[in-house]
Design a protein around this motif. Structure first.
Motif: not given
Length: 262
Positions: A79, A82-83, A86-87, A102, A105-106, A108-111
């Protein structure tokens, strides 16, 4: 005539009992032609279940656990990776996203993204995860479906990837060592390699358990445009190899490592 799925399951079971078998042995065991066995072995190799040899097949010694099992481990680390990734996508209007724990998980963060975005993916789980956001247009690649990993592969998948050019690809890896990044599934490795070729840069999401491991199929050697995103700084030798190839490394809660100057 035996159903193909049942026959291929028997081939897997036979290789579990004896990790190296010849085509004629399997043909006799299953009472089918050697041509049928060769077709089955080809399909099973594409799915990452075994490795063909001259005249037979061997059990794949580096196959990863199924995706559903991998999702249960290294959750906090994945996680965080993934965060961080995202940045790093900036204002990209389109992404290629591979498969694996992984990358899920990315997704999930991107949605939660609040702008328009096009995502091209071979992974049904990622497509489902992102489809809840109406701002994200999801394009699912065609191909043979691997239910164990939830992604497609094969000639149709590779041909479809040729149509796209994106700023950023998001890829996972089974292994990260001095030779490059690798995957346990040959068919998936081909897809991920094609994705890297059609992106300006690629973020490689891999936790520390992948370091200094080489899986069955090399996806890419280290080169400019590859950026390892991880939870722990690799050891000095591996870090030096990556940076010397003009690839980059970013570590959770740490400054980005500088690219080696050439």
């Amino acid at each position: 005539m035996q159903k193909k799925a049942a026959r291929q399951n028997k081939i897997r079971a036979a290789l579990d009992a004896d990790p190296a078998l010849r085509v004629n042995e399997l043909a006799n065991l299953l009472e089918v032609s050697t041509e049928t066995i060769r077709r089955d072995l080809f399909e099973l190799e594409q799915a990452g279940a075994l490795k063909r040899t001259y005249g037979g097949a061997v059990r794949n010694p580096v196959a990863e656990p199924a995706l559903v099992e991998r999702l249960k481990v290294m959750i906090h680390e994945r996680r965080a990776i993934a965060q961080l990734a995202l940045t790093m996508i900036g204002d990209s209007e389109s992404l290629l996203i591979g498969g694996g724990a992984t990358c899920l998980h990315f997704a999930t963060a991107l949605r939660a993204i609040s702008r328009n975005l096009v995502v091209v993916t071979p992974c049904y789980g990622i497509a489902a995860e992102l489809s809840v956001n109406p701002l994200i247009q999801v394009i699912v690649l065609p191909g043979y479906f691997d239910g164990r990993e939830g992604l497609v592969h094969g000639p149709d998948t590779l041909e479809a990837i040729q149509r796209y050019r994106v700023p950023t690809a998001i890829i996972g890896a089974s292994g990260v060592d001095h030779t490059g990044l690798s995957d346990a599934m040959p068919a998936a490795a081909q897809v991920f390699a094609a994705m890297i070729q059609h992106a300006s840069r690629s973020l490689i999401l891999a936790d520390r358990t992948k370091f200094n491991k080489r899986a069955l199929s090399l996806v890419s050697t280290w080169r400019r445009g590859l950026h390892l995103v991880t939870d722990t700084k690799p050891d000095p030798r591996l870090s030096a190899t990556i940076l010397a190839a003009n690839a980059e490394i970013s570590v959770v809660n740490a400054p980005a490592l500088l690219v080696h100057s050439t």
